[in-house]
Design a protein around this motif. Structure first.
Motif, PDB file in Angstrom:
ATOM      1  N   LYS A  16       0.823  -1.230   0.000  1.00 16.35           N
ATOM      2  CA  LYS A  16       0.000   0.000   0.000  1.00 16.35           C
ATOM      3  C   LYS A  16       0.849   1.269   0.000  1.00 16.35           C
ATOM      4  O   LYS A  16       0.584   2.206  -0.725  1.00 16.35           O
ATOM      5  CB  LYS A  16      -0.891   0.076   1.257  1.00 16.35           C
ATOM      6  CG  LYS A  16      -2.005  -0.900   1.323  1.00 16.35           C
ATOM      7  CD  LYS A  16      -2.857  -0.666   2.552  1.00 16.35           C
ATOM      8  CE  LYS A  16      -2.105  -0.784   3.867  1.00 16.35           C
ATOM      9  NZ  LYS A  16      -1.575  -2.110   4.151  1.00 16.35           N
ATOM     10  N   THR A  17       1.861   1.270   0.879  1.00 13.98           N
ATOM     11  CA  THR A  17       2.642   2.495   1.049  1.00 13.98           C
ATOM     12  C   THR A  17       3.505   2.779  -0.185  1.00 13.98           C
ATOM     13  O   THR A  17       3.585   3.919  -0.642  1.00 13.98           O
ATOM     14  CB  THR A  17       3.485   2.407   2.333  1.00 13.98           C
ATOM     15  OG1 THR A  17       2.584   2.126   3.409  1.00 13.98           O
ATOM     16  CG2 THR A  17       4.204   3.702   2.623  1.00 13.98           C
ATOM     17  N   VAL A  18       4.095   1.724  -0.733  1.00 15.34           N
ATOM     18  CA  VAL A  18       4.879   1.865  -1.972  1.00 15.34           C
ATOM     19  C   VAL A  18       3.968   2.449  -3.061  1.00 15.34           C
ATOM     20  O   VAL A  18       4.328   3.375  -3.785  1.00 15.34           O
ATOM     21  CB  VAL A  18       5.415   0.476  -2.421  1.00 15.34           C
ATOM     22  CG1 VAL A  18       5.987   0.548  -3.827  1.00 15.34           C
ATOM     23  CG2 VAL A  18       6.453  -0.024  -1.443  1.00 15.34           C
ATOM     24  N   LEU A  39      -1.958   7.844   7.200  1.00 17.65           N
ATOM     25  CA  LEU A  39      -2.904   7.545   8.285  1.00 17.65           C
ATOM     26  C   LEU A  39      -2.678   6.147   8.860  1.00 17.65           C
ATOM     27  O   LEU A  39      -3.559   5.587   9.499  1.00 17.65           O
ATOM     28  CB  LEU A  39      -4.346   7.683   7.767  1.00 17.65           C
ATOM     29  CG  LEU A  39      -4.829   9.127   7.614  1.00 17.65           C
ATOM     30  CD1 LEU A  39      -6.200   9.169   6.946  1.00 17.65           C
ATOM     31  CD2 LEU A  39      -4.911   9.832   8.975  1.00 17.65           C
ATOM     32  N   ASP A  40      -1.488   5.605   8.625  1.00 14.03           N
ATOM     33  CA  ASP A  40      -1.136   4.334   9.256  1.00 14.03           C
ATOM     34  C   ASP A  40      -0.569   4.670  10.632  1.00 14.03           C
ATOM     35  O   ASP A  40       0.651   4.613  10.857  1.00 14.03           O
ATOM     36  CB  ASP A  40      -0.121   3.582   8.390  1.00 14.03           C
ATOM     37  CG  ASP A  40       0.219   2.212   8.970  1.00 14.03           C
ATOM     38  OD1 ASP A  40      -0.272   1.900  10.073  1.00 14.03           O
ATOM     39  OD2 ASP A  40       0.981   1.472   8.337  1.00 14.03           O
ATOM     40  N   LEU A  41      -1.474   5.010  11.547  1.00 19.78           N
ATOM     41  CA  LEU A  41      -1.021   5.488  12.856  1.00 19.78           C
ATOM     42  C   LEU A  41      -0.483   4.317  13.659  1.00 19.78           C
ATOM     43  O   LEU A  41      -1.105   3.265  13.754  1.00 19.78           O
ATOM     44  CB  LEU A  41      -2.169   6.200  13.570  1.00 19.78           C
ATOM     45  CG  LEU A  41      -2.707   7.365  12.732  1.00 19.78           C
ATOM     46  CD1 LEU A  41      -3.946   7.969  13.379  1.00 19.78           C
ATOM     47  CD2 LEU A  41      -1.656   8.435  12.511  1.00 19.78           C
ATOM     48  N   SER A  44       3.528   4.455  10.811  1.00 20.70           N
ATOM     49  CA  SER A  44       3.748   5.398   9.705  1.00 20.70           C
ATOM     50  C   SER A  44       5.101   5.214   9.039  1.00 20.70           C
ATOM     51  O   SER A  44       6.132   5.221   9.714  1.00 20.70           O
ATOM     52  CB  SER A  44       3.682   6.830  10.241  1.00 20.70           C
ATOM     53  OG  SER A  44       2.388   7.084  10.704  1.00 20.70           O
ATOM     54  N   ASN A  45       5.116   5.039   7.726  1.00 22.71           N
ATOM     55  CA  ASN A  45       6.390   4.972   7.013  1.00 22.71           C
ATOM     56  C   ASN A  45       6.305   5.515   5.583  1.00 22.71           C
ATOM     57  O   ASN A  45       7.163   5.235   4.765  1.00 22.71           O
ATOM     58  CB  ASN A  45       6.958   3.543   7.011  1.00 22.71           C
ATOM     59  CG  ASN A  45       6.027   2.575   6.330  1.00 22.71           C
ATOM     60  OD1 ASN A  45       4.930   2.946   5.915  1.00 22.71           O
ATOM     61  ND2 ASN A  45       6.444   1.338   6.190  1.00 22.71           N
ATOM     62  N   LEU A  46       5.270   6.310   5.312  1.00 26.07           N
ATOM     63  CA  LEU A  46       5.112   6.870   3.964  1.00 26.07           C
ATOM     64  C   LEU A  46       6.291   7.782   3.608  1.00 26.07           C
ATOM     65  O   LEU A  46       6.733   7.800   2.463  1.00 26.07           O
ATOM     66  CB  LEU A  46       3.773   7.618   3.869  1.00 26.07           C
ATOM     67  CG  LEU A  46       3.351   8.191   2.524  1.00 26.07           C
ATOM     68  CD1 LEU A  46       3.353   7.131   1.429  1.00 26.07           C
ATOM     69  CD2 LEU A  46       1.960   8.804   2.610  1.00 26.07           C
ATOM     70  N   LEU A 119      -4.944   8.508   0.819  1.00 25.78           N
ATOM     71  CA  LEU A 119      -4.817   8.168   2.244  1.00 25.78           C
ATOM     72  C   LEU A 119      -4.161   6.804   2.385  1.00 25.78           C
ATOM     73  O   LEU A 119      -4.742   5.789   1.972  1.00 25.78           O
ATOM     74  CB  LEU A 119      -6.196   8.115   2.904  1.00 25.78           C
ATOM     75  CG  LEU A 119      -7.170   9.280   2.660  1.00 25.78           C
ATOM     76  CD1 LEU A 119      -8.480   9.020   3.427  1.00 25.78           C
ATOM     77  CD2 LEU A 119      -6.553  10.602   3.074  1.00 25.78           C
ATOM     78  N   ASP A 120      -2.971   6.769   2.944  1.00 25.84           N
ATOM     79  CA  ASP A 120      -2.278   5.498   3.185  1.00 25.84           C
ATOM     80  C   ASP A 120      -2.726   4.974   4.550  1.00 25.84           C
ATOM     81  O   ASP A 120      -2.406   5.559   5.583  1.00 25.84           O
ATOM     82  CB  ASP A 120      -0.759   5.752   3.159  1.00 25.84           C
ATOM     83  CG  ASP A 120       0.031   4.461   3.310  1.00 25.84           C
ATOM     84  OD1 ASP A 120      -0.518   3.383   3.031  1.00 25.84           O
ATOM     85  OD2 ASP A 120       1.210   4.547   3.719  1.00 25.84           O
ATOM     86  N   LEU A 121      -3.492   3.896   4.555  1.00 26.26           N
ATOM     87  CA  LEU A 121      -4.071   3.397   5.804  1.00 26.26           C
ATOM     88  C   LEU A 121      -3.265   2.241   6.382  1.00 26.26           C
ATOM     89  O   LEU A 121      -2.515   1.575   5.666  1.00 26.26           O
ATOM     90  CB  LEU A 121      -5.506   2.921   5.559  1.00 26.26           C
ATOM     91  CG  LEU A 121      -6.468   3.927   4.915  1.00 26.26           C
ATOM     92  CD1 LEU A 121      -7.864   3.321   4.806  1.00 26.26           C
ATOM     93  CD2 LEU A 121      -6.510   5.222   5.710  1.00 26.26           C
TER      94      LEU A 121
HETATM   95 MG   LIG Z   1       2.090   0.796   4.835  1.00 29.62          MG
END
Ligand SMILES: [Mg+2]
Ligand SMILES: Nc1ncnc2c1ncn2[C@@H]1O[C@H](COP(=O)(O)OP(=O)(O)O)[C@@H](O)[C@H]1O
Length: 318
Positions: A16-18, A39-41, A44-46, A119-121
Motif C-alpha cells: 500500500k505504502t509503496v 494515516l497508518d497510525l 507510519s512509514n510513507l 490516504l495510506d491506511l
Molecule cells: Mg504501509
C-alpha cells in the motif's frame, strides 16, 4: 472538488505504502495537485517510501491537541504539485485514535483543496481504519496474490460494507440495532448473500429502511488492486475474490489493474528513493503509470447518478 482515494488492506506488507508514494508522484507529474496523508497510525512509514527525512510533526500533533488544523500540517515536497501530511513517527504510540479526533480528521480531509488526496491506511479491519476507508466512494483494497492476503481483503470488504450500512442510519436507531445483532449472530454459508438477508430484516422493520440499505449497497464499488503479480494464477485468485464477494456480500468489485512483482521496487526501498524516479521504465512503473493515467483522465471514476424522469422531460418541453 478533490477526489479522495483511501488505500486499505486486510493484511499488512502488501504494498500500500509503496503504491501511495509512487502513485502520488505520477499524479503530481501529470499536473494534478496531490496530497498524500499517512494515516497508518502506529506504523507510519510513507515518508520513507517518498525518500523524505521526517522532521515535521504530522497527525500526532492533532491527536496531542498541539494543532487543530490538518491544513497546517501540510508541507510541500521537493516534487512540484506534491504535498504531504506525515503520520505519527515523531510521537509514536498514538495508534489509538480518540473518536473526536477521528471525526475531526475525516471532516478536514474533505475540505482540503487538491485534485487528488491519497490516504495510506494501516492494515486490518479495525473500525478506525475502516472509517477512513469509507471517507470516499473511491477506496482501493490492496492485496497480494497470497491466499491469506486475499482472505483478509475479503474480510476487510465485508467489514466495510456492514460499517457503511451501520453508519448510514442514525445513532441509537432501531436499524443500527438490527445491523449490530445481524453482524454478531450471522454465520457464513446460508446460501444467500449476507446483504440480501440483512435487507430482508431491515425491510421487515421498515420498507424505506430496507430500500435505503439496498441503494447504498448498489452504489458501493470498491476498487481492487492485486500487487506482486507473477503469473496467471495470481490473476485467477483476484477473480475468485470478485466472485466470492458478489456471491456472499452482494457487491461488485472493480479491478483497477494488476501490478507486477518487480525487484526494482525492493531496490528502491533500499535506496530510499521512489521507484518511479529510480526506475522510470521498469515493469512496476509502467503498470502504475497506466493506473495513474486512468485516474488523472477521470476515465475510471464513477459518475454521480443522474435520474431522468417524466417530470423533467415535461419541464424541458414547456
Ligand atoms: Mg504501509
Ligand atoms: N510490486 C512489488 N514488487 C516487489 N516488491 C514489492 C512490491 N510491492 C511491495 N513490495 C515489497 O513489499 C514491502 C512492503 O510494502 P509496503 O508498501 O510497506 O506494504 P504495506 O504498506 O501494505 O504494509 C516493500 O518494502 C517492498 O519491499
Amino acid at each position: 472538488m478533490s477526489i479522495v482515494i483511501p488505500i486499505g488492506s486486510g493484511k499488512g506488507g502488501v504494498g500500500k505504502t509503496v503504491f501511495t508514494a509512487n502513485l502520488g508522484i505520477l499524479l503530481a507529474a501529470s499536473g494534478k495537485k496531490t496530497i498524500l496523508i499517512d494515516l497508518d497510525l502506529g506504523g507510519s512509514n510513507l515518508h520513507t517510501c517518498l525518500g523524505i527525512k521526517n522532521r515535521n510533526t504530522g497527525i500526532s500533533s492533532l491527536i496531542n491537541k498541539q494543532e487543530n488544523s490538518l491544513e497546517n500540517l501540510l508541507f510541500e515536497t521537493e516534487i512540484d504539485n506534491l504535498f504531504f501530511i506525515p503520520g505519527d513517527t515523531l510521537s509514536p504510540g498514538t495508534g489509538n485514535l480518540p473518536f473526536f479526533t477521528k471525526q475531526k480528521i475525516i471532516k478536514q480531509i474533505n475540505s482540503l483543496d487538491a485534485d487528488f488526496i491519497l490516504l495510506d491506511l494501516g492494515a486490518g479491519s479495525t473500525y478506525n481504519t475502516v472509517d477512513f476507508f469509507l471517507v470516499s466512494p473511491y477506496g482501493i483494497v490492496f492485496t497480494s496474490p497470497e491466499t491469506t492476503s486475499v482472505l483478509n481483503a475479503y474480510s476487510f470488504i465485508k467489514t466495510s460494507v456492514f460499517r457503511m450500512l451501520f453508519r448510514s442510519f442514525k445513532a441509537k436507531s432501531f436499524e443500527r440495532e438490527i445491523i449490530h445483532n445481524f453482524v454478531n449472530t450471522k454465520l457464513e454459508g446460508s446460501g444467500r448473500s449476507f446483504t440480501a438477508d440483512l435487507i430482508q430484516e431491515l425491510t421487515a422493520h421498515s420498507y424505506l429502511s430496507g430500500q435505503a440499505a439496498a441503494e447504498k449497497i448498489k452504489e458501493f464499488h470498491p476498487w481492487v488492486i492485486v500487487n506482486r503479480v507473477e503469473n496467471s494464477e495470481s490473476i485467477e485468485l483476484g477473480l475468485k475474490l470478485k466472485d466470492v464477494t458478489r456471491k456472499n456480500i452482494g457487491i461488485d468489485l472493480e479491478f483497477l489493474g494488476p501490478l507486477p512483482e518487480d525487484k526494482d521496487v525492493q531496490l528502491s526501498i533500499f535506496r530510499r528513493s521512489p521507484v518511479v524516479l529510480t526506475s522510470p521504465s521498469c515493469p512496476f512503473t509502467r503498470e502504475l503509470s497506466v493506473i495513474a493515467d486512468k485516474l488523472a483522465s477521470g476515465e475510471v471514476l464513477p459518475q454521480p447518478k443522474l435520474y431522468l424522469d417524466e417530470d423533467d422531460l415535461l419541464k424541458i418541453d414547456e
